[in-house]
Design an enzyme around this catalytic site. Structure first.
Site, PDB file in Angstrom:
ATOM      1  N   VAL A 165      20.031 -25.550  -6.401  1.00  0.00           N
ATOM      2  CA  VAL A 165      19.122 -26.055  -7.442  1.00  0.00           C
ATOM      3  C   VAL A 165      19.338 -25.300  -8.747  1.00  0.00           C
ATOM      4  CG1 VAL A 165      16.700 -26.292  -8.137  1.00  0.00           C
ATOM      5  CG2 VAL A 165      17.389 -26.913  -5.818  1.00  0.00           C
ATOM      6  N   CYS A 213      19.677 -24.316  -0.453  1.00  0.00           N
ATOM      7  CA  CYS A 213      19.270 -25.238  -1.511  1.00  0.00           C
ATOM      8  C   CYS A 213      18.825 -24.489  -2.763  1.00  0.00           C
ATOM      9  CB  CYS A 213      18.196 -26.199  -1.027  1.00  0.00           C
ATOM     10  SG  CYS A 213      16.746 -25.434  -0.320  1.00  0.00           S
TER      11      CYS A 213
END
Lengths: 519, 483
Positions: free
Chosen positions: A157, A153
């Protein structure tokens, strides 16, 4: 003095000794600011109520004990199913340590995977340099045939672009230009591990079929008689894949297993560590485009992949982790239809044997109530089998289940009189399940290792089927697919039923009249 | 066949040169600084440490979140630790570390539960602060006996600019001053678990100690009050340690953090001495308590009778004769049992070679226990040790010991292949690699689901476990007899 060298006792019994028990009591009384026992008991009782259940089900933000993991776990699962393939997860390194531990705890096998070890500076400047160095190091050190890249992630991001990064890395000479580096973006905040499996498998097929990210001509499909088979993210991949190979060979089908991780997660102890073993060869992956058809055993795990494959002109067939007689019938008939091969007498005999076993034992299962949780397809497969056995899958829960899944389970339940009082729950977790088991008790619970906490709290005996299974060994080596798989699942369920029966009748002179020798 | 020290040093050099050859030049240069041989008389082990891992090499390390949620905060049993971000981190670390505790899980204790904000795309885009507030409300509603909340940040939190401190303050006020601790332990911070330990220590300082003000102690102080710092009660380690401290006349007022509670954290500034087992993960808070509250701290080692004996005396030296006598009494009491363990297992284990690779303490701390059994640690290294750990290691290792910091999968495999130890002690990711190679293995993070290993009771289990690993008949079956 607790230890005796003739019989060294460990944590199971050591801490039951009076000196330890007294120590625990004093610690609690004097230093823990512990809640009074009656208050604990009062709250514990309250959590069993309908009132608590309603509060619990009105949760909107908090998740407690979910039955799902994140995308990159599925990415690693799919990647190691290819010959000599090293999964490379772009992002923070701690994630990779977690995936490797998770798989090793389930399969009791090594799990090889590398990270690009991004830290604060990469968060600011992007992870391109980590990719460049990481690919070069992994390539030199572990001599893979392919490196399959996915993302954590963190990388998602900050918006790292895998396609561009891999291109740049190749330009910098990290790996040879023609070296296969398929990729898939696998953000942990979208979907679950089954989504990651789907994205990665699609990424690998896209790589081989659609011209390797613009670096090679796209393949032209020349249909042949073979079929592709995709198992999906499956804790029983070792046993299941081997069983499917046996069945397809018996039928004389020309097949390719896509993402075959049955060998890499079942390597021998013979003095040699195999970082890679077996798997779909890269050539097979390329040629799989030419298959006439592709079968997925887990529809919800391969949504995008199957759509992609269908668009290539394959006939496709989707199953939902088929378990049981009717589900296997349907699977075999579909294989027969797609390939024109007959279902051999040998398989028909196996079918007869499992029907025989069900007939022999059905009195013990008929009408029993079950709760089932797990991945969406597994839930569907197990629920269908329970209905077939005349049992009632009263609660069916998938934390990563979608609305479509919910509709599918409801249709399944509506198709059987045994499904009348049963309900499906999508997006709920095991703390919801706890409320369900207290307010609407069932006889047995089917789920993964974490179900043991529900067994402890609610007293519902747990039958371990699912992923992960950390606290029982080797069941992943057994198939749950095919007639043989149905037999295994039947026996696991029966074993638990009989054990419970014995446990409930074992008190001498009180209940042991029913402690029967023949059941 | 046992090598002389000179032979071992030459072999190590050759071995290191050999593994470095496979790396690209830039990486070889970086890795060379982490590999070496301990030279007697040197102040450290001659390797660099606590430096970023090289991408793509298969480091064994984890992240800051693992250091905070998994190690320091997770075991505090009466607080709810929210894994704040996507679902995975909390899922993979759920109940995996065997921090034993006593309590009613889900009612007054929460260690083996996975609380997560399960971030979705919209939380990344719009921020997760509102969701976090709601989560805290729901926790209060559904788990009314929780004594506090911590927010364990996963990677996205620091990247999307959420203000978890503001949420924590606001909610704490709303809940009547409840302890709510925001922890900035995003996995991309630092180079390993280690920074997570440090960050977690600092949050105890800032959000527990500094917030409790002059709250009176809930117990009457005694001159013999100590706190166990840096024992995570894996398989019950802190319990088999505590019992010895209490037997010698001390009173343990807190456990950090295995089987610990918020109250125990708050008790600790009243301790007369902090006894520190895992220096790496909790030296920070020990130093802080020394500076702020004047509490001295002492490192100790409860692995194996030799080190336990020395540690009991060292701890007792901070107290009066009553405690000193108590220490001698405890040592004498367990001596026959320890002798029986050594008598039983030493003949089966003497001369066996061990290679270790563990976290931040055990690569040195367990060496004495092996030596008590006549075993020889020939190689060791830290996943996330710092230079002060390698300095401390010099008191444990022998001249010529192979040292590997933040070892890569490739290096470890090659080292074991060449050194041919009789036992490897490391983690779950390494276990099956070496067992496939036919090398006996014990997990030295989780005690391979056994334990405790601390204290006298623990040593009996340790000895039995090492024996059952090494002398397992299965190792005679790895080669097919017809080959």
């Amino acid at each position: 003095m607790s230890q005796n060298t003739d019989n060294v006792i460990d944590h199971f019994n050591l801490f039951r000794g009076p000196e330890y028990v007294e120590m625990f009591e004093n610690k609690k009384k004097n230093f823990e600011n512990a809640e009074p026992a009656d208050k604990v008991e009062q709250i514990r009782e309250w959590t069993k109520t309908w009132e608590y259940r309603e509060k619990n089900f009105s949760r909107e933000a908090l998740t407690v004990n979910p039955a799902k993991a994140c995308q990159p776990l599925g990415a690693v699962f799919a990647a190691v199913g290819f010959e000599g393939t090293l999964p490379f997860v772009h992002g923070s390194q701690g994630c990779v340590a977690y995936y490797r531990s998770h798989f090793s705890r389930h399969f009791k096998e090594p799990s090889s995977c590398v990270s690009s070890s991004m830290t604060e500076d990469a968060a600011v400047f992007g992870g391109l340099n980590n990719m460049i160095d990481g690919l070069a190091n992994a390539y030199n050190l572990y001599k893979p045939k392919m490196i399959a890249v996915s993302t954590t992630c963190m990388a998602e991001v900050i918006g790292d672009d895998l396609n561009a990064f891999i291109k740049s890395s190749k330009e910098k000479g990290s790996v040879p230009a023609e070296f296969d580096v398929p990729f898939a973006h696998t953000p942990a905040f979208v979907g679950s591990h089954i989504t990651g499996y789907d994205n990665t498998l699609k990424g690998i097929l896209e790589h081989f079929w659609d011209g390797k990210a613009g670096t090679a001509p796209a393949e032209t499909r020349v249909p042949n008689a073979s079929i592709n088979f995709i198992g999906g993210f499956d804790g029983y991949t070792v046993g299941n894949t081997r069983e499917i190979k046996r069945i397809l060979s018996l039928m004389g089908v020309d097949y390719t297993i896509l993402a075959d991780n049955s060998d890499v997660w079942d390597t021998p102890t013979d003095g040699q560590f195999r970082m890679y073993d077996g798997g779909t060869t890269l050539e097979q992956a390329r040629l799989a485009l030419n298959a006439k058809a592709t079968i997925s055993m887990q529809e919800h795990c391969t949504e995008k992949t199957m759509k992609f494959i269908a668009a290539k002109g394959h006939a496709v067939a989707n199953f939902n982790h088929p378990v049981g007689v009717a589900a296997t019938d349907k699977f075999l008939m579909e294989v027969a239809r797609l390939t024109g091969k007959a279902i051999p007498a040998e398989l028909e005999k196996e079918r007869g044997r499992v029907v025989d076993a069900i007939a022999d034992s059905s009195a013990h299962i008929h009408g029993k109530k079950f709760a089932v949780y797990g991945d969406p397809d597994l839930c569907l497969g197990l629920a269908a089998f329970l209905l077939e056995l005349g049992a009632e899958p009263v609660h069916i829960l998938a934390t990563n289940g979608s609305k479509e899944w919910l509709a599918k389970v409801n249709a399944l339940l509506a198709s059987s009189p045994f499904g009348k009082n049963c309900h499906a729950y999508a997006g709920k977790d095991l703390w919801h399940m706890r409320s369900l088991l207290f307010t609407e008790p069932v006889d047995f619970l089917i789920g993964n290792t974490y179900g043991k906490y529900l067994e402890r709290d609610t007293g519902t005996p747990l039958i371990r089927i699912g992923f992960p299974i950390f606290d029982r060994h080797h069941h992943h080596r057994y198939p749950v697919w095919g007639y043989q798989g149905a037999m295994n699942v039947l026996v696991w369920i029966l074993d638990k039923i009989f054990e419970e029966m014995d446990k409930n009748t074992i008190v001498p002179a009180k209940t042991d009249y029913s402690y029967d020798i023949i059941r | 066949m046992s090598l002389t020290v000179q032979e071992a040093k030459a072999r190590n050099k050759e071995l290191i040169d050999e593994v470095l050859k496979v790396y690209p030049e830039k990486t070889a240069k970086r890795r060379a600084k982490h590999l070496g041989t301990f030279e007697e008389g040197k102040p450290d082990c001659g390797v660099k440490s606590n430096i970023k891992s090289v991408p793509g090499v298969m480091t064994i390390r984890g992240c800051a979140y693992a250091g905070s949620k998994g190690v320091v905060w997770g075991p505090i049993k009466d607080m709810i630790h929210i894994s704040h971000g996507p679902v995975g981190c909390g899922q993979y670390s759920w109940a995996a570390r065997r921090n034993y505790y006593i309590g009613t899980t889900g009612i007054d204790s929460f260690v083996t539960m996975q609380f997560t904000s399960d971030f979705q795309e919209k939380d990344i885009v719009f921020g997760g602060d509102k969701k976090l507030e709601k989560i805290m409300d729901e926790i209060q509603d559904l788990f009314p006996l929780n004594h506090g909340i911590t927010v364990q940040s996963e990677c996205p939190i620091g990247l999307i600019g959420d203000d978890i401190e503001a949420v924590s303050k606001k909610k704490s006020k709303e809940f009547g001053g409840k302890t709510i601790v925001p922890v900035r332990c995003e996995g991309f911070r630092g180079v390993s678990q280690s920074l997570g330990h440090h960050i977690a220590n600092d949050t105890i300082r800032d959000w527990v100690f500094d917030k409790m003000g002059d709250k009176p102690a809930t117990f009457a102080s005694s001159p013999y009050d100590v706190a166990i710092i840096g024992d995570y009660n894996i398989g019950g380690d802190a319990w088999s340690s505590r019992i010895l401290l209490e037997e010698m006349g001390l009173r343990v007022i807190a456990q950090w953090s295995g089987d610990g509670s918020l109250a125990e954290l708050e008790n600790t500034p009243k301790a007369k001495l902090n006894v520190l087992h895992c220096y790496r993960s909790m030296n920070y808070i020990s130093r802080h308590m020394e500076e702020k509250y004047g509490i001295p701290w002492v490192e100790y080692n409860f692995f194996g009778p030799s080190k336990i004996e020395a540690s009991l005396r060292e701890i007792a030296s901070h107290f009066d004769d009553k405690i000193k006598e108590g220490a001698e009494r405890v040592i004498a009491k367990y001596k026959p049992m320890m002798q029986a363990v050594v008598d039983k297992y030493k003949p089966r284990l003497a001369g066996k070679k061990v290679m270790l690779f563990v976290g931040g303490l055990r690569p040195r701390h367990v060496i004495g226990a092996y030596e008590d059994l006549g075993m020889d640690v020939v190689g060791t290294g830290y996943e996330f040790g710092h230079n002060d750990d390698y300095q401390r290691t010099t008191h444990y290792v022998k001249d010529g010991t192979l040292i590997y910091d933040d070892v890569t999968g490739y290096e470890f495999e090659k080292f074991v292949e060449k050194v041919q130890p009789d036992l490897v002690g490391s983690g779950i990711k390494e276990k099956y690699v070496f067992q496939k190679m036919g090398v006996p293995f014990r997990q030295m993070h989780s005690w391979d689901y056994s334990g405790p290993y601390h204290g006298y009771d623990g040593f009996a289990i340790f000895a039995r476990d090492m024996d059952m690993a090494i002398n397992n008949p299965v190792w005679g079956l790895t080669k097919a007899p017809w080959k």
